[in-house]
Design a protein around this motif. Structure first.
Motif, PDB file in Angstrom:
ATOM      1  N   UNK A  85      45.054  34.484  45.416  1.00 58.76           N
ATOM      2  CA  UNK A  85      43.975  35.324  44.883  1.00 58.76           C
ATOM      3  C   UNK A  85      42.609  34.875  45.406  1.00 58.76           C
ATOM      4  N   UNK A  86      42.307  33.573  45.240  1.00 58.78           N
ATOM      5  CA  UNK A  86      40.973  33.125  45.651  1.00 58.78           C
ATOM      6  C   UNK A  86      40.823  33.150  47.163  1.00 58.78           C
ATOM      7  N   UNK A  87      41.898  32.853  47.894  1.00 60.27           N
ATOM      8  CA  UNK A  87      41.795  32.837  49.361  1.00 60.27           C
ATOM      9  C   UNK A  87      41.643  34.251  49.922  1.00 60.27           C
ATOM     10  N   UNK A  88      42.199  35.251  49.226  1.00 57.25           N
ATOM     11  CA  UNK A  88      41.994  36.643  49.652  1.00 57.25           C
ATOM     12  C   UNK A  88      40.516  37.019  49.547  1.00 57.25           C
ATOM     13  N   UNK A  89      39.894  36.691  48.417  1.00 54.88           N
ATOM     14  CA  UNK A  89      38.480  36.990  48.221  1.00 54.88           C
ATOM     15  C   UNK A  89      37.630  36.222  49.234  1.00 54.88           C
ATOM     16  N   UNK A  90      37.932  34.936  49.377  1.00 57.18           N
ATOM     17  CA  UNK A  90      37.156  34.098  50.292  1.00 57.18           C
ATOM     18  C   UNK A  90      37.315  34.559  51.733  1.00 57.18           C
ATOM     19  N   UNK A  91      38.547  34.877  52.132  1.00 57.49           N
ATOM     20  CA  UNK A  91      38.764  35.341  53.500  1.00 57.49           C
ATOM     21  C   UNK A  91      38.008  36.640  53.751  1.00 57.49           C
ATOM     22  N   UNK A  92      38.062  37.573  52.807  1.00 55.53           N
ATOM     23  CA  UNK A  92      37.399  38.859  52.980  1.00 55.53           C
ATOM     24  C   UNK A  92      35.885  38.676  53.117  1.00 55.53           C
ATOM     25  N   UNK A  93      35.336  37.732  52.358  1.00 53.42           N
ATOM     26  CA  UNK A  93      33.903  37.429  52.435  1.00 53.42           C
ATOM     27  C   UNK A  93      33.550  36.840  53.801  1.00 53.42           C
ATOM     28  N   UNK A  94      34.328  35.870  54.254  1.00 50.28           N
ATOM     29  CA  UNK A  94      34.078  35.256  55.558  1.00 50.28           C
ATOM     30  C   UNK A  94      34.221  36.291  56.666  1.00 50.28           C
ATOM     31  N   UNK A  95      35.230  37.157  56.543  1.00 52.41           N
ATOM     32  CA  UNK A  95      35.430  38.187  57.571  1.00 52.41           C
ATOM     33  C   UNK A  95      34.224  39.116  57.638  1.00 52.41           C
ATOM     34  N   UNK A  96      33.661  39.483  56.488  1.00 57.88           N
ATOM     35  CA  UNK A  96      32.497  40.368  56.483  1.00 57.88           C
ATOM     36  C   UNK A  96      31.389  39.781  57.354  1.00 57.88           C
ATOM     37  N   UNK A  97      31.088  38.492  57.156  1.00 56.69           N
ATOM     38  CA  UNK A  97      29.997  37.886  57.914  1.00 56.69           C
ATOM     39  C   UNK A  97      30.370  37.669  59.373  1.00 56.69           C
TER      40      UNK A  97
END
Length: 371
Positions: A85-97
């Motif tokens: 769960x947390x890695x999905x959110x974190x990955x999506x955030x990093x991918x955005x940038x």
């Protein structure tokens, strides 16, 4: 760890089936969404990317594993639902940038621009990837290792994110009720690929539109989208597509007098040029085209045998690449390198068969320099 190559190999038949279905539906609806040369070039970009990733992605994952093992703040359990769960959110955030900076910084645009070069927008466009993109994004991905995302979880998050983004590359699906503006959709991603002034630098999301909304880059689809890039495209050559924008920057770096500009232009905003070069060789202003700029091929001027030759070379590249990624774990270095060379040669042959005999009003990079 689940083999990323196995995931790609398993997904490929599904991708091809969906591409065939979209092409058929487009024909039924009289939507001019596919051209042979463009589709072959887009898929060829994907083939070359996955071919090189046998080496580049392996190196990135080795580096990721070392950072996770030696520098992570803590290490989440790969079997925990919380980890996913947390890695999905974190990955999506990093991918955005990573994605946003790939549009805003010259050297990152260099590795991302192949994805945008197509003047079509269909499922083959999703496969049109920058072969070196993930390598250049690796330093950002390492933040996930520092936070304790296990390597196996990371590679699956990365792969599934790309799989999710496959279906949003289509003109057949309008606005999607309930999820529009929440998750990435075809409508939102059409905006991202458009070169219309109102759509520039918008909708960078991988899966969640939350980040675009939070950082002010979200916009809904309105006027009709025009696709491609604003500074030309390398025709039908999937290999040269990976080097077109670096070549433009390199050319400017050689010509500028100031050493500071020779170095800094790689890190400046996309499209920035040294003042002396811009004065000596100005680019004409961008004009939104009313139709495709790249249409001519050898087949249109010398007959269908060139199309047959291009398709034969493309099929050979598919077969060779499939053998490479299917047996990558068992192959020694020399056979791997030989297969990479063979795939590359087949793709270059396909490009030669498709490329126009000479530049024309339809095939020349009329959007100014290739990039």
């Amino acid at each position: 760890m689940l083999d990323n190559n196995a995931l790609v190999a398993a997904a490929t038949p599904v991708f091809l089936l969906m591409i065939g279905l979209e092409a058929w539906l487009s024909h039924r609806r009289r939507l001019d969404a596919y051209t042979l040369a463009d589709s072959v070039t887009s898929m060829s970009c994907g083939i070359w990317t996955v071919t090189l990733e046998v080496f580049t992605k392996s190196a990135m994952l080795l580096a990721y594993g070392w950072v996770f093992a030696h520098l992570s703040i803590w290490q989440s359990a790969p079997g925990s639902a919380w980890t996913w769960a947390w890695s999905f959110i974190a990955f999506d955030f990093v991918y955005y940038w990573a994605h946003r900076w790939s549009h805003e910084i010259n050297f990152l645009w260099a590795v991302h621009s192949p994805h945008h070069q197509s003047e079509e927008f269909n499922l083959t466009t999703a496969l049109r990837q920058g072969a070196f993109q993930d390598v250049f994004h690796a330093p950002l991905f390492m933040t996930l290792a520092l936070l304790g995302c296990p390597p196996g979880v990371f590679i699956i998050q990365l792969t599934l994110s790309k799989f999710y983004q496959f279906w949003i590359h289509t003109r057949l699906v309008g606005r999607v009720p309930l999820i529009e503006g929440i998750l990435n959709t075809p409508s939102a991603h059409r905006v991202h690929h458009a070169v219309n002034e109102v759509y520039l630098d918008r909708n960078y999301a991988a899966t969640l539109m939350l980040w675009d909304r939070l950082f002010g880059t979200y916009i809904e689809e309105g006027e009709q989208c025009v696709y491609g890039v604003r500074k030309g495209a390398p025709g039908w050559n999937a290999v040269w597509a990976q080097f077109a924008w670096p070549a433009v920057m390199w050319h400017d770096a050689l010509r500028t007098a100031r050493w500071r500009d020779k170095l800094s232009l790689w890190f400046r905003h996309t499209g920035w040029r040294p003042a002396d070069v811009a004065v000596a060789d100005p680019w004409p202003p961008f004009v939104l085209p009313s139709g495709r700029l790249y249409t001519a091929t050898r087949a249109s001027t010398r007959g269908p045998r060139w199309t047959a030759a291009a398709l034969s070379a493309f099929i050979a590249a598919v077969v060779l690449q499939n053998r490479l990624i299917t047996h990558a774990a068992a192959l020694a270095l020399a056979p791997k390198l030989a297969l990479v060379g063979a795939v590359t040669a087949a793709l270059l042959l396909a490009a030669y068969c498709l490329q126009a005999v000479a530049p024309s009003g339809a095939s020349a990079p009329a959007r100014t320099p290739a990039g």
